[in-house]
Motif scaffolding. Structure first.
Motif, PDB file in Angstrom:
ATOM      1  N   SER A 152     -12.987  -2.806  -8.257  1.00  0.00           N
ATOM      2  CA  SER A 152     -13.330  -1.789  -7.268  1.00  0.00           C
ATOM      3  C   SER A 152     -12.451  -2.057  -6.052  1.00  0.00           C
ATOM      4  CB  SER A 152     -14.804  -1.900  -6.893  1.00  0.00           C
ATOM      5  OG  SER A 152     -15.101  -0.962  -5.897  1.00  0.00           O
ATOM      6  N   ILE A 153     -11.730  -1.050  -5.568  1.00  0.00           N
ATOM      7  CA  ILE A 153     -10.781  -1.320  -4.493  1.00  0.00           C
ATOM      8  C   ILE A 153     -11.329  -1.033  -3.104  1.00  0.00           C
ATOM      9  CG2 ILE A 153      -8.801  -1.023  -6.007  1.00  0.00           C
ATOM     10  CD1 ILE A 153      -8.233   1.602  -4.592  1.00  0.00           C
ATOM     11  N   ALA A 154     -12.547  -0.546  -3.017  1.00  0.00           N
ATOM     12  CA  ALA A 154     -13.148  -0.327  -1.698  1.00  0.00           C
ATOM     13  C   ALA A 154     -14.659  -0.341  -1.830  1.00  0.00           C
ATOM     14  CB  ALA A 154     -12.685   0.992  -1.096  1.00  0.00           C
ATOM     15  N   SER A 155     -15.328  -0.832  -0.801  1.00  0.00           N
ATOM     16  CA  SER A 155     -16.785  -0.849  -0.832  1.00  0.00           C
ATOM     17  C   SER A 155     -17.372   0.452  -0.304  1.00  0.00           C
ATOM     18  CB  SER A 155     -17.313  -2.033  -0.022  1.00  0.00           C
ATOM     19  OG  SER A 155     -16.856  -1.946   1.307  1.00  0.00           O
ATOM     20  N   GLN A 156     -16.530   1.267   0.340  1.00  0.00           N
ATOM     21  CA  GLN A 156     -16.971   2.581   0.805  1.00  0.00           C
ATOM     22  C   GLN A 156     -15.881   3.595   0.517  1.00  0.00           C
ATOM     23  OE1 GLN A 156     -17.494   1.804   4.991  1.00  0.00           O
ATOM     24  NE2 GLN A 156     -15.496   2.600   5.481  1.00  0.00           N
ATOM     25  N   ALA A 157     -16.274   4.841   0.364  1.00  0.00           N
ATOM     26  CA  ALA A 157     -15.317   5.901   0.052  1.00  0.00           C
ATOM     27  C   ALA A 157     -14.410   6.155   1.250  1.00  0.00           C
ATOM     28  CB  ALA A 157     -16.066   7.173  -0.326  1.00  0.00           C
ATOM     29  N   LEU A 158     -13.129   6.285   0.967  1.00  0.00           N
ATOM     30  CA  LEU A 158     -12.124   6.547   2.000  1.00  0.00           C
ATOM     31  C   LEU A 158     -11.260   7.723   1.563  1.00  0.00           C
ATOM     32  CD1 LEU A 158     -10.968   2.858   2.580  1.00  0.00           C
ATOM     33  CD2 LEU A 158     -12.527   4.166   4.028  1.00  0.00           C
ATOM     34  N   ALA A 159     -10.615   8.368   2.523  1.00  0.00           N
ATOM     35  CA  ALA A 159      -9.708   9.468   2.196  1.00  0.00           C
ATOM     36  C   ALA A 159      -8.290   8.964   1.944  1.00  0.00           C
ATOM     37  CB  ALA A 159      -9.704  10.503   3.318  1.00  0.00           C
ATOM     38  N   ASN A 160      -7.946   7.810   2.490  1.00  0.00           N
ATOM     39  CA  ASN A 160      -6.591   7.280   2.336  1.00  0.00           C
ATOM     40  C   ASN A 160      -6.639   5.799   1.986  1.00  0.00           C
ATOM     41  OD1 ASN A 160      -5.016   9.671   3.234  1.00  0.00           O
ATOM     42  ND2 ASN A 160      -6.190   9.326   5.094  1.00  0.00           N
ATOM     43  N   TYR A 161      -5.743   5.413   1.095  1.00  0.00           N
ATOM     44  CA  TYR A 161      -5.616   4.017   0.687  1.00  0.00           C
ATOM     45  C   TYR A 161      -4.146   3.627   0.749  1.00  0.00           C
ATOM     46  CZ  TYR A 161     -10.306   4.369  -1.357  1.00  0.00           C
ATOM     47  OH  TYR A 161     -11.649   4.549  -1.560  1.00  0.00           O
ATOM     48  N   ASP A 162      -3.895   2.403   1.147  1.00  0.00           N
ATOM     49  CA  ASP A 162      -2.556   1.826   1.120  1.00  0.00           C
ATOM     50  C   ASP A 162      -2.656   0.575   0.258  1.00  0.00           C
ATOM     51  OD1 ASP A 162       0.057   1.117   1.564  1.00  0.00           O
ATOM     52  OD2 ASP A 162      -0.188   0.669   3.688  1.00  0.00           O
ATOM     53  N   ILE A 163      -2.087   0.631  -0.927  1.00  0.00           N
ATOM     54  CA  ILE A 163      -2.210  -0.456  -1.896  1.00  0.00           C
ATOM     55  C   ILE A 163      -0.870  -1.172  -2.007  1.00  0.00           C
ATOM     56  CG2 ILE A 163      -2.684  -1.023  -4.302  1.00  0.00           C
ATOM     57  CD1 ILE A 163      -4.378   1.577  -4.363  1.00  0.00           C
ATOM     58  N   VAL A 164      -0.892  -2.483  -1.790  1.00  0.00           N
ATOM     59  CA  VAL A 164       0.306  -3.312  -1.912  1.00  0.00           C
ATOM     60  C   VAL A 164       0.005  -4.415  -2.907  1.00  0.00           C
ATOM     61  CG1 VAL A 164       1.866  -4.904  -0.721  1.00  0.00           C
ATOM     62  CG2 VAL A 164       1.124  -2.802   0.419  1.00  0.00           C
ATOM     63  N   LEU A 165       0.915  -4.613  -3.836  1.00  0.00           N
ATOM     64  CA  LEU A 165       0.778  -5.651  -4.844  1.00  0.00           C
ATOM     65  C   LEU A 165       2.000  -6.559  -4.768  1.00  0.00           C
ATOM     66  CD1 LEU A 165      -0.808  -6.710  -7.339  1.00  0.00           C
ATOM     67  CD2 LEU A 165       0.599  -5.161  -8.717  1.00  0.00           C
ATOM     68  N   HIS A 166       1.773  -7.855  -4.509  1.00  0.00           N
ATOM     69  CA  HIS A 166       2.833  -8.864  -4.540  1.00  0.00           C
ATOM     70  C   HIS A 166       2.778  -9.536  -5.905  1.00  0.00           C
ATOM     71  CE1 HIS A 166       2.548  -9.559   0.103  1.00  0.00           C
ATOM     72  NE2 HIS A 166       3.093  -8.389  -0.196  1.00  0.00           N
ATOM     73  N   ILE A 167       3.905  -9.608  -6.581  1.00  0.00           N
ATOM     74  CA  ILE A 167       3.961 -10.254  -7.892  1.00  0.00           C
ATOM     75  C   ILE A 167       5.092 -11.269  -7.911  1.00  0.00           C
ATOM     76  CG2 ILE A 167       4.376  -9.933 -10.357  1.00  0.00           C
ATOM     77  CD1 ILE A 167       3.148  -7.206 -10.177  1.00  0.00           C
ATOM     78  N   GLU A 168       4.790 -12.451  -8.447  1.00  0.00           N
ATOM     79  CA  GLU A 168       5.797 -13.481  -8.699  1.00  0.00           C
ATOM     80  C   GLU A 168       5.820 -13.735 -10.191  1.00  0.00           C
ATOM     81  OE1 GLU A 168       6.139 -17.148  -6.238  1.00  0.00           O
ATOM     82  OE2 GLU A 168       4.293 -16.345  -5.351  1.00  0.00           O
ATOM     83  N   ASN A 169       6.991 -13.733 -10.768  1.00  0.00           N
ATOM     84  CA  ASN A 169       7.104 -14.069 -12.177  1.00  0.00           C
ATOM     85  C   ASN A 169       8.215 -15.091 -12.363  1.00  0.00           C
ATOM     86  OD1 ASN A 169       6.528 -13.924 -14.973  1.00  0.00           O
ATOM     87  ND2 ASN A 169       8.448 -12.822 -15.203  1.00  0.00           N
TER      88      ASN A 169
END
Length: 154
Positions: A130-147
């Motif tokens: 779940s990416i938020a505990s409350q409903a929002l109109a806008n989300y900014d999702i950033v994913l850092h990955i190291e391989n």
């Protein structure tokens, strides 16, 4: 296929526009399209324009970065901005990563992988998130990955 079915929105140049999409009527969507991509850097999730002058590449989120011509070993940031005309509560149903990763939503660290005592990566991304505990109109999702270990790449 149902004649009434609508094509789900796609990520275009890092933006997933959900305005006009009704999850109750239209159903869930899969993340498809092109996320912002920053090779060999971890962008600050709180900045609107990461690193000032650095322009993102845009790569398909459905495959690893090596499918877009990058080395399978390295590190990178993905960014997706989600916009909606009404608050929505979002979650990732399937989120599978075999790399070290940190997931930020609206500048808050939501989840990260860790290494156990044997040095193996523990995978918290193999479950719904779940990416938020409350409903929002806008989300900014950033994913850092190291391989640096997984032979299939990032």
């Amino acid at each position: 296929m149902d004649a009434e079915a609508r094509e789900a929105p796609r990520i275009v140049k890092g933006v997933l526009d959900l305005r006009g999409w009704d999850f109750d009527q239209d159903g869930p969507i899969s993340l498809r399209g092109e996320a912002e991509f920053y090779w060999e850097r971890f962008i600050d999730p709180g900045l609107n324009h990461p690193d000032g002058e650095v322009s993102p590449a845009y790569i398909d989120v459905s495959g690893g970065w090596q499918k877009s011509g990058f080395s399978k070993y390295g590190q990178a940031s993905y960014r997706i901005r989600i916009v909606s005309n009404k608050p929505v509560l979002l979650a990732f149903d399937k989120f599978w990563l075999e790399q070290e990763a940190r997931l930020f939503v609206n500048n808050q660290l939501l989840k990260e992988s860790i290494r156990n005592k044997a040095g193996k990566i523990a995978y918290p991304f193999l479950e719904p998130i779940s990416i938020a505990s409350q409903a929002l109109a806008n989300y900014d999702i950033v994913l850092h990955i190291e391989n640096h270990d997984f032979y299939l790449g990032g």
